[in-house]
Design a protein around this motif. Structure first.
Motif, PDB file in Angstrom:
ATOM      1  N   GLU A  30       0.801  -1.222   0.000  1.00  0.00           N
ATOM      2  CA  GLU A  30       0.000   0.000   0.000  1.00  0.00           C
ATOM      3  C   GLU A  30       0.835   1.274   0.000  1.00  0.00           C
ATOM      4  OE1 GLU A  30      -2.731  -0.131   3.287  1.00  0.00           O
ATOM      5  OE2 GLU A  30      -3.606  -2.034   2.620  1.00  0.00           O
ATOM      6  N   ARG A  31       2.068   1.202   0.508  1.00  0.00           N
ATOM      7  CA  ARG A  31       2.906   2.402   0.578  1.00  0.00           C
ATOM      8  C   ARG A  31       4.369   2.008   0.694  1.00  0.00           C
ATOM      9  NH1 ARG A  31       1.262   3.870   6.816  1.00  0.00           N
ATOM     10  NH2 ARG A  31       3.384   4.426   7.292  1.00  0.00           N
ATOM     11  N   GLU A  32       5.247   3.001   0.661  1.00  0.00           N
ATOM     12  CA  GLU A  32       6.693   2.766   0.727  1.00  0.00           C
ATOM     13  C   GLU A  32       7.117   2.502   2.165  1.00  0.00           C
ATOM     14  OE1 GLU A  32       9.242   2.616  -1.751  1.00  0.00           O
ATOM     15  OE2 GLU A  32       7.419   2.246  -2.884  1.00  0.00           O
ATOM     16  N   ARG A  33       6.836   1.303   2.614  1.00  0.00           N
ATOM     17  CA  ARG A  33       7.177   0.891   3.974  1.00  0.00           C
ATOM     18  C   ARG A  33       7.713  -0.525   3.892  1.00  0.00           C
ATOM     19  NH1 ARG A  33       2.543   0.972   8.611  1.00  0.00           N
ATOM     20  NH2 ARG A  33       1.451  -0.098   6.931  1.00  0.00           N
ATOM     21  N   PHE A  34       8.797  -0.773   4.627  1.00  0.00           N
ATOM     22  CA  PHE A  34       9.492  -2.056   4.549  1.00  0.00           C
ATOM     23  C   PHE A  34       9.624  -2.664   5.938  1.00  0.00           C
ATOM     24  CE2 PHE A  34      10.741   0.645   1.090  1.00  0.00           C
ATOM     25  CZ  PHE A  34      10.699  -0.186  -0.002  1.00  0.00           C
ATOM     26  N   LEU A  35       9.560  -3.991   5.988  1.00  0.00           N
ATOM     27  CA  LEU A  35       9.710  -4.715   7.241  1.00  0.00           C
ATOM     28  C   LEU A  35      10.907  -5.653   7.120  1.00  0.00           C
ATOM     29  CD1 LEU A  35       8.528  -5.316  10.063  1.00  0.00           C
ATOM     30  CD2 LEU A  35       7.185  -7.145   8.986  1.00  0.00           C
ATOM     31  N   PRO A  36      12.029  -5.307   7.770  1.00  0.00           N
ATOM     32  CA  PRO A  36      13.192  -6.205   7.751  1.00  0.00           C
ATOM     33  C   PRO A  36      13.064  -7.257   8.851  1.00  0.00           C
ATOM     34  CG  PRO A  36      13.770  -4.126   8.798  1.00  0.00           C
ATOM     35  CD  PRO A  36      12.321  -4.031   8.405  1.00  0.00           C
ATOM     36  N   ILE A  37      13.301  -8.508   8.490  1.00  0.00           N
ATOM     37  CA  ILE A  37      13.241  -9.609   9.452  1.00  0.00           C
ATOM     38  C   ILE A  37      14.529 -10.408   9.323  1.00  0.00           C
ATOM     39  CG2 ILE A  37      12.010 -11.682  10.191  1.00  0.00           C
ATOM     40  CD1 ILE A  37       9.469 -10.520   8.951  1.00  0.00           C
TER      41      ILE A  37
END
Length: 143
Positions: A30-37
């Motif tokens: 939905e938007r420029e957001r990232f989740l690093p795992i």
């Protein structure tokens, strides 16, 4: 699972140069957001191989598990990065077996490795994203 779920895609699998630890980067659709795992090297390899279209000669563990589910008539509906507790992500695999929906606790790396093999949607709980997501670079037009 309570709360709003945000659809994610696997953006990449990377190696942190200084620590040589592996990280999978999920991107919010939905938007420029990232989740690093942060994940282990074997799981990183399993995800990266599939993303690159590489098929091993013999099934890896995640291939085996996906094949067993298929043989038994069970299907993975979706995977969810559902919680973040004590700096550890927790995932859920939603599995349909014989018309019954089951929620299976999983490490995110295993859930993601199965998701890229089966083509199912990946979600993250909004509460997890609120706590751990990183905003992307803004374009000059956004300024």
């Amino acid at each position: 699972m309570a709360g709003r779920l945000i659809e994610m895609t696997v953006e990449s699998v990377r190696v942190h140069m200084l620590s040589t630890q592996h990280v999978v980067i999920l991107k919010d659709t939905e938007r420029e957001r990232f989740l690093p795992i942060w994940i282990g090297p074997w799981e990183a390899n399993a995800i990266a191989m599939r993303l690159q279209g590489v098929t091993p000669e013999r099934p890896l563990t995640h291939d085996l598990f996906a094949g067993v589910l298929e043989e038994l008539g069970a299907t993975i509906r979706e995977v969810v990065i559902a919680d973040l507790a004590d700096e550890t992500f927790h995932a859920r695999i939603l599995l349909d077996a014989g018309g019954r929906l089951h929620e299976i606790d999983s490490r995110p790396s295993d859930a993601l490795a199965l998701a890229v093999r089966t083509g199912v949607r990946i979600y993250a709980a909004e509460s997890v994203l609120d706590r751990a997501a990183v905003e992307g670079e803004r374009d000059a037009e956004d300024e």
